[in-house]
Design a protein around this motif. Structure first.
Motif, short mmCIF file in Angstrom:
data_model
loop_
_atom_site.label_atom_id
_atom_site.label_comp_id
_atom_site.label_asym_id
_atom_site.label_seq_id
_atom_site.Cartn_x
_atom_site.Cartn_y
_atom_site.Cartn_z
N ALA A 175 -70.38 -6.90 -26.95
CA ALA A 175 -69.29 -8.20 -27.04
C ALA A 175 -68.88 -8.55 -28.32
N TYR A 176 -67.50 -8.41 -28.12
CA TYR A 176 -66.49 -9.28 -28.84
C TYR A 176 -65.16 -10.21 -28.91
N ILE A 177 -64.96 -11.23 -29.22
CA ILE A 177 -63.78 -12.17 -28.66
C ILE A 177 -62.54 -12.06 -29.70
N GLN A 178 -61.57 -11.62 -29.44
CA GLN A 178 -60.69 -11.54 -30.85
C GLN A 178 -59.76 -13.36 -30.44
N THR A 179 -60.01 -13.87 -30.93
CA THR A 179 -59.11 -15.40 -31.54
C THR A 179 -58.34 -15.46 -32.59
N ALA A 180 -57.34 -16.96 -32.01
CA ALA A 180 -56.39 -17.05 -33.93
C ALA A 180 -56.23 -18.18 -33.65
N THR A 181 -55.80 -18.77 -34.91
CA THR A 181 -56.16 -20.06 -35.84
C THR A 181 -54.16 -20.03 -36.34
N GLY A 182 -54.13 -21.61 -36.69
CA GLY A 182 -52.99 -21.14 -37.98
C GLY A 182 -51.52 -21.30 -36.55
N ALA A 183 -51.02 -22.05 -35.34
CA ALA A 183 -50.19 -21.45 -34.75
C ALA A 183 -50.30 -22.00 -33.72
N GLU A 184 -48.58 -22.34 -33.48
CA GLU A 184 -48.82 -23.01 -31.69
C GLU A 184 -49.25 -22.34 -30.91
N GLY A 185 -50.65 -22.14 -30.15
CA GLY A 185 -50.80 -21.59 -29.06
C GLY A 185 -51.98 -20.98 -29.75
N GLY B 153 -55.24 -29.98 -40.30
CA GLY B 153 -55.69 -28.45 -38.98
C GLY B 153 -55.98 -29.48 -37.48
N VAL B 154 -56.17 -28.49 -36.46
CA VAL B 154 -56.50 -29.53 -35.28
C VAL B 154 -58.90 -29.55 -35.28
N LEU B 155 -57.56 -30.76 -34.56
CA LEU B 155 -59.25 -31.97 -34.65
C LEU B 155 -60.02 -30.80 -33.66
N THR B 156 -60.89 -30.68 -33.79
CA THR B 156 -61.35 -29.95 -32.27
C THR B 156 -63.24 -30.16 -32.05
N GLY C 279 -70.06 -39.58 -34.96
CA GLY C 279 -69.58 -39.53 -35.93
C GLY C 279 -69.44 -38.80 -37.24
N VAL C 280 -69.04 -37.89 -36.74
CA VAL C 280 -68.25 -36.16 -37.01
C VAL C 280 -66.85 -35.51 -36.86
N LEU C 281 -66.11 -36.03 -37.90
CA LEU C 281 -65.17 -34.84 -37.64
C LEU C 281 -65.44 -32.88 -37.87
N LEU C 282 -64.79 -32.50 -36.62
CA LEU C 282 -64.90 -31.21 -37.04
C LEU C 282 -63.15 -30.69 -36.95
N ILE C 283 -62.61 -30.46 -37.96
CA ILE C 283 -61.25 -29.83 -38.47
C ILE C 283 -60.96 -28.21 -38.58
N THR C 284 -60.75 -27.44 -37.91
CA THR C 284 -60.24 -26.02 -37.86
C THR C 284 -59.11 -25.92 -39.10
N ARG C 285 -58.98 -25.45 -40.24
CA ARG C 285 -57.82 -25.24 -40.89
C ARG C 285 -56.93 -23.56 -40.48
#
Length: 349
Positions: A154-164, A42-45, A50-56
């Motif tokens: 208030a809502y924010i639409q986001t996306a994950t899993g593709a370039e950009g 996933g993306v290293l966010t 000492g902790v990594l967060l990765i978003t799949r």
């Protein structure tokens, strides 16, 4: 995983790689107990304290202790697609936005604030493509003020899993207490195979959502604002399969917005008593033929992760998942979210 010339695993990523796509292997069992490993891609966010967060790809965030890492490397930003039309995330986000247009919008830098009286989250959320022109906290405060003035959460639409896509923004929103309420996927495929699936006999096409169409649409009490959203888009078509007798709701309905090379399908709904009779396929085939006649060649739709029937239908027609999208709600007291239209088979708009 990265393996050195000596045959040992190596960690070849650092905190400087935040924002990049990575593959890591970590020890999931204490040493000496079999050394079981878990792999995460996933993306290293973030990489702090000492902790990594990765978003799949699906938006799930995985916390990994740095001390448990045994290997790690950078991987290509997005895997190569093997079939279906080529498309960027930004192109698809804009196509989907034009298919569910708000009645009011305003720019905040490159972000687009959208409102439509609460009808669909897509038409009542921020589309954050680019830079808001302000530090993030100031931008979020401006977003909350804008929606608050309209009596909307208030809502924010986001996306994950593709370039950009916006894994880093997702992580920042979560750090600030924004709550992810909806996750679905946007699937894409070639249009011609959809048109070839069935003759679509008995399917009636119209430019407007008439009373019969609305009688089958799962969202009840559709307002004038909702009708404006439903009728918005470059070229909108509504499909109806009439009921068995006069006065009955339609057996099936669907909606399609033709936008250049894209045909966006939505609101494909079938009478529960008439399911597994090919009606959804017939509706989509009729809409697809109309879209082909207008010059479209590619198709897209939204589908929820737990809708197994719809996913099987679309996979059988050649659709594949392109990216996941999410709606984050502002933190604070519980607020009734905008009701989303029931779209079994085409996800949450």
């Amino acid at each position: 995983m990265e393996i050195s010339s000596t045959g040992r695993f190596e960690v070849r990523i650092t905190a400087a790689d935040v924002g990049k796509r990575v593959s890591v292997r970590r020890l999931s069992e204490p040493r000496g107990t079999g050394e079981k490993f878990t792999d995460t891609v996933g993306v290293l966010t973030s990489w702090d304290d000492g902790v990594l967060l990765i978003t799949r790809k699906n938006g799930e965030t995985v916390r990994i202790a740095e001390s448990s890492l045994v290997a790690g490397k950078l991987v290509p930003a997005a895997p190569a697609r093997r079939r279906g039309p080529a498309a960027t995330y930004e192109e698809l986000a804009r196509v989907a936005a034009r298919a569910w247009q708000p009645v009011e919008s305003e720019r905040l830098g490159e972000w687009l604030l959208r409102a439509a009286g609460g009808f669909t989250r897509r038409a009542n959320s921020v589309l954050p493509l680019g830079d808001p022109g302000l530090p993030l906290d100031e931008a979020l405060a401006a977003v909350r003020r804008w929606y608050g003035e309209r009596g909307l959460p208030a809502y924010i639409q986001t996306a994950t899993g593709a370039e950009g896509t916006q894994e880093l923004l997702c992580a920042e929103l979560e750090r600030r207490g924004w709550v992810r309420e909806v996750t679905a996927e946007l699937w894409i495929g070639a249009l011609a195979p959809v048109a070839d699936r069935a003759e679509g006999s008995g399917v009636v096409l119209s430019r407007t959502a008439d009373e019969a169409w609305l009688a089958r649409y799962q969202r009840k009490g559709v307002s004038e604002v909702a009708l404006k959203v439903l009728g918005s888009g470059p070229s909108v078509w509504f499909a109806t399969v009439p009921g068995a007798s006069a006065g009955q709701p339609p057996a099936a309905i669907g909606r399609c917005v033709v936008d250049g090379r894209w045909a966006s399908f939505a609101a494909v709904e079938v009478d529960p008593a008439r399911r597994r009779q090919g009606l959804a396929t017939a509706v989509m085939a009729a809409l697809a033929r109309q879209a082909l006649a207008e010059g479209a060649s590619a198709a897209c739709l939204q589908v929820e992760a737990d809708n197994a029937g719809a996913r099987a239908l679309y996979a059988g027609t050649g659709f594949t998942a392109h990216h996941a999208y999410h709606h984050y709600r502002e933190p604070g007291p519980e607020t009734e979210p905008p009701a989303r239209p029931g779209v079994p088979g085409t996800g949450a708009a």
